[in-house]
Write a protein that holds these residues in place. Structure first.
Motif, short mmCIF file in Angstrom:
data_model
loop_
_atom_site.label_atom_id
_atom_site.label_comp_id
_atom_site.label_asym_id
_atom_site.label_seq_id
_atom_site.Cartn_x
_atom_site.Cartn_y
_atom_site.Cartn_z
N UNK A 166 0.83 -1.16 0.10
CA UNK A 166 -0.23 0.20 0.13
C UNK A 166 0.78 1.15 -0.16
N UNK A 167 0.33 2.41 -0.74
CA UNK A 167 0.86 3.55 -0.60
C UNK A 167 1.57 4.09 0.91
N UNK A 168 2.85 4.41 0.87
CA UNK A 168 3.50 4.72 2.30
C UNK A 168 3.36 3.69 2.91
N UNK A 169 3.64 2.52 2.69
CA UNK A 169 3.91 1.28 3.35
C UNK A 169 5.22 1.46 3.96
N UNK A 170 5.32 1.24 5.09
CA UNK A 170 6.97 1.34 5.46
C UNK A 170 7.30 0.55 6.88
N UNK A 171 7.24 -0.88 6.30
CA UNK A 171 7.44 -1.79 7.41
C UNK A 171 9.01 -2.32 7.38
N UNK A 172 9.31 -2.97 8.35
CA UNK A 172 10.73 -3.41 8.62
C UNK A 172 10.77 -4.45 7.38
N UNK A 173 11.76 -4.75 6.82
CA UNK A 173 11.69 -5.68 5.78
C UNK A 173 13.12 -6.60 5.87
N UNK A 174 13.09 -7.88 5.33
CA UNK A 174 13.90 -8.69 5.25
C UNK A 174 14.09 -8.85 3.78
N UNK A 202 16.72 -10.13 0.14
CA UNK A 202 18.07 -10.39 -0.37
C UNK A 202 18.54 -9.19 -1.13
N UNK A 203 19.52 -8.69 -0.81
CA UNK A 203 19.98 -7.60 -1.23
C UNK A 203 20.53 -7.47 -2.64
N UNK A 204 20.78 -8.63 -3.10
CA UNK A 204 21.37 -8.90 -4.54
C UNK A 204 20.07 -8.96 -5.37
N UNK A 205 18.92 -9.20 -4.86
CA UNK A 205 17.85 -9.51 -5.70
C UNK A 205 16.99 -8.29 -5.75
N UNK A 206 17.03 -7.20 -4.91
CA UNK A 206 16.24 -6.06 -5.11
C UNK A 206 16.91 -4.74 -5.54
N UNK A 207 16.23 -3.87 -6.20
CA UNK A 207 16.73 -2.71 -6.71
C UNK A 207 17.68 -2.13 -5.63
N UNK A 208 18.72 -1.33 -5.97
CA UNK A 208 19.58 -0.80 -5.03
C UNK A 208 19.07 0.25 -4.47
N UNK A 209 19.35 0.79 -3.38
CA UNK A 209 18.88 1.94 -2.54
C UNK A 209 19.56 3.23 -3.02
N UNK A 210 18.80 4.13 -3.27
CA UNK A 210 19.30 5.51 -3.98
C UNK A 210 20.02 6.00 -2.83
N UNK A 211 21.24 6.12 -3.13
CA UNK A 211 22.20 6.66 -2.23
C UNK A 211 21.95 8.26 -2.09
N UNK A 212 21.42 8.83 -3.05
CA UNK A 212 21.36 10.38 -3.39
C UNK A 212 20.27 10.80 -2.12
N UNK A 213 19.37 9.92 -1.51
CA UNK A 213 18.50 10.43 -0.44
C UNK A 213 19.50 11.09 0.76
N UNK A 214 19.10 12.22 1.04
CA UNK A 214 19.86 12.83 2.19
C UNK A 214 18.81 13.31 3.15
N UNK A 252 12.55 8.42 2.26
CA UNK A 252 13.68 7.52 1.55
C UNK A 252 13.15 6.15 1.58
N UNK A 253 12.81 5.43 2.76
CA UNK A 253 12.51 4.00 2.76
C UNK A 253 11.14 3.81 2.09
N UNK A 254 10.24 4.71 2.08
CA UNK A 254 9.00 4.51 1.58
C UNK A 254 9.12 4.35 0.10
N UNK A 255 10.24 5.34 -0.50
CA UNK A 255 10.39 5.61 -1.92
C UNK A 255 11.03 4.25 -2.32
N UNK A 256 12.09 3.63 -1.42
CA UNK A 256 12.59 2.52 -1.96
C UNK A 256 11.67 1.27 -1.85
#
Length: 88
Positions: free
Chosen positions: A8-16, A18-30, A35-39
């Motif tokens: 759901x939009x604005x979903x912000x759970x803690x997640x587990x 596989x970092x090799x299988x998901x899109x990379x976290x955008x390091x431009x977030x400051x 940031x977590x919601x967008x990822x």
């Protein structure tokens, strides 16, 4: 017993993930916020490629220690907040 939920939009759970299988976290977030919601939105949009599943693990808990508000939080929401940051 674990059970599935829909993203759901604005979903912000803690997640587990596989970092090799998901899109990379955008390091431009400051700073603070979105940031977590967008990822996770990007993860959800990529579910057909990575087979993402949102599953609640009711017997698993995460505890975050209490901490003061960061400088980034004050920049976004404090008395001297940047109005440009507040509009997003």
């Amino acid at each position: 017993e674990p059970y599935p939920v829909q993203y759901a939009m604005s979903f912000e759970p803690y997640v587990i993930m596989d970092r090799t299988a998901v899109p990379a976290y955008d390091e431009r977030f400051r700073g603070y916020g979105m940031n977590k919601i967008a990822h996770l939105m990007e993860v959800a949009a990529s579910h057909h490629k990575i087979k993402a599943a949102w599953t609640v693990l009711p017997q698993v808990f995460v505890a975050a220690g209490e901490h003061g508000r960061s400088g980034a939080w004050h920049h976004a929401f404090g008395a001297r907040r940047d109005p440009a940051h507040a509009i997003r």
